[in-house]
Write an enzyme that holds these catalytic residues in place. Structure first.
Site, PDB file in Angstrom:
ATOM      1  N   HIS A  82       0.853  -1.195   0.000  1.00  0.00           N
ATOM      2  CA  HIS A  82       0.000   0.000   0.000  1.00  0.00           C
ATOM      3  C   HIS A  82       0.887   1.244   0.000  1.00  0.00           C
ATOM      4  CE1 HIS A  82      -2.905   3.021   1.214  1.00  0.00           C
ATOM      5  NE2 HIS A  82      -3.851   2.175   0.846  1.00  0.00           N
ATOM      6  N   GLU A 120      -3.844   1.523  -7.430  1.00  0.00           N
ATOM      7  CA  GLU A 120      -4.191   2.664  -6.588  1.00  0.00           C
ATOM      8  C   GLU A 120      -3.279   3.843  -6.931  1.00  0.00           C
ATOM      9  OE1 GLU A 120      -6.517   1.497  -2.762  1.00  0.00           O
ATOM     10  OE2 GLU A 120      -4.418   1.793  -2.302  1.00  0.00           O
TER      11      GLU A 120
HETATM   12  P1  PGA Z   1      -9.348   6.086  -0.060  1.00  0.00           P
HETATM   13  O1  PGA Z   1      -8.268   5.000   0.329  1.00  0.00           O
HETATM   14  O2  PGA Z   1     -10.600   5.362  -0.488  1.00  0.00           O
HETATM   15  O3  PGA Z   1      -9.561   6.898   1.191  1.00  0.00           O
HETATM   16  O4  PGA Z   1      -8.793   6.897  -1.154  1.00  0.00           O
HETATM   17  C1  PGA Z   1      -8.049   3.879  -0.481  1.00  0.00           C
HETATM   18  C2  PGA Z   1      -6.883   3.111   0.069  1.00  0.00           C
HETATM   19  O5  PGA Z   1      -5.979   3.736   0.605  1.00  0.00           O
HETATM   20  O6  PGA Z   1      -6.818   1.897  -0.023  1.00  0.00           O
END
Ligand code: PGA
Length: 252
Positions: free
Chosen positions: A97, A170
């Protein structure tokens, strides 16, 4: 559809955490959302045991960890090993992450070591990657990432005793801020799937998106062929969680 709810470092008490799980528990006790294959609540380490207890008996609801260290035991003060997590019954984990990369100093090498150990131990792994800034060339960033990590995991993916990789795109610039446009996400996911198929011999990759997903934008995002979502901030809001479930009820 696979939904991961990433609670990050929230909430501040176990009591509030149990209230959050109760929402999911209630949903699954009342209904079976056929369009949803699995829901994983990625919880702070301290609450994992409570979460495992509270989700017992609900086959579609799992409790996951947000990270795990690749060494099993030893002089690694402050770390929690993947083996320890597995030994208390956790079956899902997030690796790579962007917040772990930033605050725990996970570089490509550590991400690779964690991925390997997590897969060896049989975890379902939410492997997160993505570019830092909107202007970055996502193709270059993702190619560099995969070349470092996946090339060295080739032996693992051919072994069905190993865990399973979920590829979670992401883009850092979209986390907790703004949602990336669906056509942009679509382009990146198509690129990712093609790379995985042609370069790494993973023809049926499972690809998810995370970055400011909420009950408003999930409707559009659900139409672009994603296998699921990793949802951060919206996980903490009961009405958001219920609306997200409701969306999949309508479309199941
Ligand atoms: P968010 O976070 O939905 O607050 O953007 C997603 C994540 O960090 O997995």
């Amino acid at each position: 559809m696979i939904l991961g709810f990433n609670l990050k470092m929230n909430p501040a008490t176990e009591r509030s955490y149990k209230d959050l799980i109760a929402i999911h528990r209630q949903v699954w006790l009342q209904k079976n959302y056929r369009a949803i294959k699995k829901v994983i609540l990625f919880s702070p380490t301290l609450y994992l045991s409570a979460g495992l207890k509270q989700s017992r008996g609900l086959s579609k609801l799992s409790i996951g960890a947000q990270d795990g260290f690749y060494k099993d035991i030893g002089a690694f003060t402050g770390q929690v090993s993947l083996l320890m997590l597995k030994n208390i019954g956790v079956n899902f984990v997030i690796i790579g992450h962007s917040e772990s990369r930033r605050y725990n100093l996970d570089d490509f090498n550590r991400v690779k070591l964690k991925l390997r150990r997590a897969l060896e131990l049989g975890f379902g792994v939410f492997y997160c990657f993505g570019e830092q800034a909107f202007q970055d060339h996502y193709d270059k960033v993702i190619n560099a990432e995969f070349e470092y990590t996946l090339t060295q995991l080739k032996d693992i993916k051919n072994n069905d005793k190993m865990g399973r990789l979920y590829f979670v795109y992401e883009p850092c610039w979209a986390i907790g801020t703004q949602n990336a446009p669906p056509d942009y996400i679509n382009r990146v996911i198509t690129f990712v799937k093609t790379q995985l198929k042609t370069k790494y011999n993973i023809p049926n990759s499972i690809c998810l998106y995370g970055g400011s997903v909420n009950s408003n934008n999930i409707k559009d995002l659900a139409t672009i062929g994603l296998d699921g979502f990793l949802i951060g901030s919206a996980s903490l809001d009961k009405s958001e969680v219920l609306k997200i479930y409701k969306h999949f009820n309508v479309y199941s």
